[in-house]
Design a protein around this motif. Sequence first.
Motif, PDB file in Angstrom:
ATOM      1  N   GLU D  54       0.820  -1.212   0.000  1.00 24.16           N
ATOM      2  CA  GLU D  54       0.000   0.000   0.000  1.00 24.16           C
ATOM      3  C   GLU D  54       0.852   1.260   0.000  1.00 24.16           C
ATOM      4  O   GLU D  54       0.521   2.241  -0.652  1.00 24.16           O
ATOM      5  N   LEU D  55       1.951   1.206   0.740  1.00 19.93           N
ATOM      6  CA  LEU D  55       2.830   2.373   0.744  1.00 19.93           C
ATOM      7  C   LEU D  55       3.368   2.619  -0.668  1.00 19.93           C
ATOM      8  O   LEU D  55       3.427   3.762  -1.135  1.00 19.93           O
ATOM      9  N   ALA D  56       3.723   1.533  -1.357  1.00 22.70           N
ATOM     10  CA  ALA D  56       4.228   1.671  -2.724  1.00 22.70           C
ATOM     11  C   ALA D  56       3.163   2.281  -3.624  1.00 22.70           C
ATOM     12  O   ALA D  56       3.451   3.088  -4.513  1.00 22.70           O
ATOM     13  N   ALA D  57       1.901   1.904  -3.404  1.00 18.90           N
ATOM     14  CA  ALA D  57       0.815   2.393  -4.249  1.00 18.90           C
ATOM     15  C   ALA D  57       0.559   3.886  -4.019  1.00 18.90           C
ATOM     16  O   ALA D  57       0.270   4.624  -4.954  1.00 18.90           O
ATOM     17  N   ASN D  58       0.670   4.304  -2.773  1.00 20.06           N
ATOM     18  CA  ASN D  58       0.307   5.691  -2.456  1.00 20.06           C
ATOM     19  C   ASN D  58       1.488   6.620  -2.301  1.00 20.06           C
ATOM     20  O   ASN D  58       1.318   7.836  -2.265  1.00 20.06           O
ATOM     21  N   TYR D 126      -7.776   2.709   6.447  1.00 18.33           N
ATOM     22  CA  TYR D 126      -6.706   3.223   7.314  1.00 18.33           C
ATOM     23  C   TYR D 126      -5.422   3.345   6.499  1.00 18.33           C
ATOM     24  O   TYR D 126      -5.294   2.726   5.453  1.00 18.33           O
ATOM     25  N   GLU D 127      -4.487   4.124   7.008  1.00 19.45           N
ATOM     26  CA  GLU D 127      -3.239   4.360   6.311  1.00 19.45           C
ATOM     27  C   GLU D 127      -2.472   3.042   6.138  1.00 19.45           C
ATOM     28  O   GLU D 127      -2.274   2.306   7.108  1.00 19.45           O
ATOM     29  N   THR D 188       8.029  -5.043  -4.339  1.00 21.02           N
ATOM     30  CA  THR D 188       7.358  -5.805  -5.404  1.00 21.02           C
ATOM     31  C   THR D 188       5.988  -5.229  -5.756  1.00 21.02           C
ATOM     32  O   THR D 188       5.435  -5.553  -6.808  1.00 21.02           O
ATOM     33  N   GLY D 189       5.432  -4.421  -4.864  1.00 23.76           N
ATOM     34  CA  GLY D 189       4.217  -3.674  -5.177  1.00 23.76           C
ATOM     35  C   GLY D 189       3.045  -4.512  -5.669  1.00 23.76           C
ATOM     36  O   GLY D 189       2.828  -5.641  -5.227  1.00 23.76           O
TER      37      GLY D 189
END
Lengths: 103, 103, 103, 322, 322, 322
Positions: D54-58, D126-127, D188-189
């Motif tokens: 999720e961090l990679a996505a956002n 959530y984050e 790897t996203g």
Amino acid sequence: MQTYKRKRLEIVVEKRRAPAVLELLDREPGITGWTMLPCIGGRGHTGTRLPEGATDALDTVLILVVTSEEIAHRTMPAVLDLLQDYVGVVLMSEVEVARAAHF
Amino acid sequence: MQTYKRKRLEIVVEKRRAPAVLELLDREPGITGWTMLPCIGGRGHTGTRLPEGATDALDTVLILVVTSEEIAHRTMPAVLDLLQDYVGVVLMSEVEVARAAHF
Amino acid sequence: MQTYKRKRLEIVVEKRRAPAVLELLDREPGITGWTMLPCIGGRGHTGTRLPEGATDALDTVLILVVTSEEIAHRTMPAVLDLLQDYVGVVLMSEVEVARAAHF
Amino acid sequence: MDAALANLLSPPVLCFLLGLLAGIVRSDLEIPEAVARALALYLIFSIGFKGGVELAANGELLALVPLLLAAAGLSLFLPLPAFALLRLFTSVSRVDAGAIAAHYGSVSIVTYVAATSFLQTRGIPYEGFMAAVVAVMETPAILTGLFLARTGETAGLDARRRGELVHEILANGSVVLLLGSFAIGFLTGADGMRRLEPVVASGFQGVLCFFLLDMGLLVARRFAGFAAMGPGLLLFGVSMPLVGATTGMLVALVLDLSLGGTVLLATLAASASYIAVPAAMRLALPRANPSLSLSLALGITFPFNLVLGIPLYAAVAERLVG
Amino acid sequence: MDAALANLLSPPVLCFLLGLLAGIVRSDLEIPEAVARALALYLIFSIGFKGGVELAANGELLALVPLLLAAAGLSLFLPLPAFALLRLFTSVSRVDAGAIAAHYGSVSIVTYVAATSFLQTRGIPYEGFMAAVVAVMETPAILTGLFLARTGETAGLDARRRGELVHEILANGSVVLLLGSFAIGFLTGADGMRRLEPVVASGFQGVLCFFLLDMGLLVARRFAGFAAMGPGLLLFGVSMPLVGATTGMLVALVLDLSLGGTVLLATLAASASYIAVPAAMRLALPRANPSLSLSLALGITFPFNLVLGIPLYAAVAERLVG
Amino acid sequence: MDAALANLLSPPVLCFLLGLLAGIVRSDLEIPEAVARALALYLIFSIGFKGGVELAANGELLALVPLLLAAAGLSLFLPLPAFALLRLFTSVSRVDAGAIAAHYGSVSIVTYVAATSFLQTRGIPYEGFMAAVVAVMETPAILTGLFLARTGETAGLDARRRGELVHEILANGSVVLLLGSFAIGFLTGADGMRRLEPVVASGFQGVLCFFLLDMGLLVARRFAGFAAMGPGLLLFGVSMPLVGATTGMLVALVLDLSLGGTVLLATLAASASYIAVPAAMRLALPRANPSLSLSLALGITFPFNLVLGIPLYAAVAERLVG
Ligand SMILES: Nc1ncnc2c1ncn2[C@@H]1O[C@H](COP(=O)(O)O)[C@@H](O)[C@H]1O
Ligand SMILES: Nc1ncnc2c1ncn2[C@@H]1O[C@H](COP(=O)(O)O)[C@@H](O)[C@H]1O
Ligand SMILES: Nc1ncnc2c1ncn2[C@@H]1O[C@H](COP(=O)(O)O)[C@@H](O)[C@H]1O
Ligand code: NA
Ligand code: NA
Ligand code: NA
């Protein structure tokens, strides 16, 4: 190195009876501890036991207790009495320890 | 059968301390080997330990070493010293072996 | 408590050789039982063994047999003979039991 | 309290209660230890990996910094009120109080997992980077706890032990796995997620159920020790999470987290460690009684948070944030 | 080398590196042994089953015969160069050289699995029956290794031991499971696949990740023994796979395999066994040092193939076959 | 017998046969015990949960009562013919006969699971609440078996032991888990199913395969003891299931169950316990020989039902009900 003589009790019982044995040991104030090891099989008067994936009803454990000669001689018959005709064996042998107060 | 007298050391320690004990044993050139067994519980001065699914921080093992009387008397205090106030017990007893050169 | 002297044999072998040892024990009519415990590592003449997720080829077990002095002295060389140059050690020591007929 | 009831009737919580019941009636139901530990590793890996993806996505990488600093601060600070409460209202020794305080400054990964499952069920986002917060909060508390346990003592840890302790803290298995899987997810996203989705996502709820069943059995076993512990300690076990949750929620408000993030930070602050900290305490304070802290963290605070705490924190957060 | 980077950044390889890292920093991260072994059985079952299903779908049964013969030949032959290299460039005893050579003639199932995962990710198809090749290559090398270890000795194995050895080779658990699941896949075909798909197919990548995490931990533990082994042996661990891969690729060209099949046969020939052969060696050469061969096969050759070898063999094969 | 062949060629049965074969050739194939036990818990949880969900969907709560009573009656009654057969045609002691009879009155959960898988594959529906029947049939037989073993003895169990026994029966792990997961399924219904579906439903067939592989290995190990048991006992192992199935089918007809339900009740009555009853017998009749009853229940009756019995009962039921 200065060592002190103690007795070592080894008790092989079915895992499901172990709590009863441990309770008995915990009730004897002179016993300062015990160690429990798993067994993966055994043979005795009730036949051969080997690991069964399906059930743990036949599993056994070995309980090791180091204590004074006097307490060992009091505990051994108490354990045998508890086991009655249940499965199990009780062994006693000599052992030396370094920290007398610990046992 | 001809047998030879040796000493048997048994060391109960927390699994995470075991590498330190094994290192000590491996540094003593006279010690030819050891065997490690898992424990599934114990009681001592730091309370009762039973298997915890959540953590293996309290797990203990039993390390068995067969060696000469002389080395055993040198190793026992060294192990106790290593354990200091960590959890653990060290036991010594008599044992006979058949292949003298092996131990 | 009245006790009786017996011998205790302890045999450390590779798990895959254990069936051969147990068969040998089962063939000796005087031996009334045995207990098998798992090991999680060891060191000897064939190097150090620690648990391998990938294979159980190096796993060892400890087999404990309590029996009379006479049978113990007969069994120990038989086991050593079976092991030949395979991995393993055989230990003998003193032990006391309460139920003489059981062993 | 609709949310509380819905939480109570969710499969994971019911599985926990089943384990609890089985343990209380002393059933021989038992999840093999090796399997329970593997399930814990799976849960840790899953939340780490999903967080990284999720961090990679956002790409909110920068937004992370203040949050991580605040989280570390929370972990460092929370042992202080814990220690004070213990010394004032119970009779545990300084050493044991320090050890227990360290557990409460740190966090319980499974409680966190249960909270994410609660949010997911109710559709509250959530984050994604919260998984990193879990990793950051695991260990600072150990330092404070240790300091508290040793205040007044002349001798500190000798150099060898200090080295061992630092190593244990940095190389603790659950921290390494959490951070590592977070990094793998980040690297790897979406492509990595596509490949691992059937395992880390679809299987999650089911594994959580089995793991909580085991937790119930373990918690029940802890009950036996409660008689010896006295009411002061038991009270500590339910009041300290409230102190933690309140502090955590205030920090979340300052940081302007989303509703979901606020609930998670409150839950983390309210929870007590029973994986990383017990391991460190065996080295740092080997003579502290491990059953005392485990009975509190596992036997009282964990079920309290799981059954009552999480929906409560969510209800309060909804008023404040929603 | 784009493929090498893509390989490096795939979840399975990253999980392996994470385990490696955790092991190197001596983290207490640990996958319970019982679970790791079950995961290995799962991987073996899955590749066997899927291979059988594909063979049933394509019915290339006859095409198998020359391939299987060639594979058995590879396994019988490869210990020869391995033994020669060991005796020329290292100082290991004849017995240890024979034992190690047997490992390198045989194959590593997990390396094979990683190679199929590599191909799948890059969308390169391969012959379904390759799983049968794995089974066939597992054991012939044991005979050659044994022969080499014992050349010059007057006494061979006595009859009882020879019987035990033959039994161990034929009834080795991984071989039985691989062939058995292959047969089950073949017999139940598409219908069987429909029933087992969620387990043997969807879960595959995730399980592979966990298993490789454990492999990383095990490999790191092997590093400690490297100091004692000397540079000759370490060099052997990376050069022998190149010898194997080259030989395997030539055989694949002669047999006219597809690009995917060529990569897999090269990888198999390059890989070294650490499941079936160690077990057989305990019986055949009990006094050979098992940590020596495991350190080489597991500690050097396995990571080499996983991280560098597979993409390298694929790049070369693409030039030759593509 | 088309159904018999289809059954034989299904992945679960083939996996069982593979395990059997591996065991017979004394392969070292081995599923770690901890994992096998976890798989058993998974299977129990899954059938309980799914049963509860279906009951919630159909609300046939009242229809359950006569069925459950009849099932308990079956379990209480079946040890009588078992005991009679044993005393008439074999030479086992009264105590052993009582212990064995208790196993045959009770049920084998895995046999039940295999029967549901058989029905599912053939598209035959069955009453969702049958999982509750499994739980109800587990334990009553223990009382009858105990009574039979002790008839003629002056002394019964002393009070402490009787207490322990009652506790063991009520708190037996498999019964608690089965009833508990049934309740969880009932309480969470379709919503719970949506969350657990990937684990309890999709994974079911695959897990069953692995579990039956292990069962095959265990059954093969039992064969060694057969020589000592004599033909009378072996015959009992295949004839008693027929007695049980017949009785179970008659009860199903009286209760007017569906075709699927009839097959399941017949299978349950035909099966013999090797989880709950062995545990109870260790307490109630500790000196009874556990390998005797396990060899019969696990070594003969289980494979008989799995391979031949289930399709046979289905064929007969089709004539009677279909
Ligand atoms: N002679 C013996 N030596 C070692 N262990 C024994 C012996 N006899 C019995 N045991 C152990 O005690 C357990 C119970 O024995 P029993 O009560 O005779 O069936 C066996 O399963 C073995 O693990
Ligand atoms: N008297 C004893 N007999 C046998 N094992 C003991 C005894 N005392 C301690 N132990 C073992 O040693 C471990 C550590 O003991 P302690 O350091 O006293 O907490 C315990 O968990 C037991 O496994
Ligand atoms: N001196 C010893 N003390 C205790 N256990 C030993 C000793 N020597 C060997 N062993 C055990 O026996 C196994 C085989 O030893 P070896 O045949 O010498 O390689 C080792 O892995 C150890 O578990
Ligand atoms: Na906290
Ligand atoms: Na090879
Ligand atoms: Na029955």
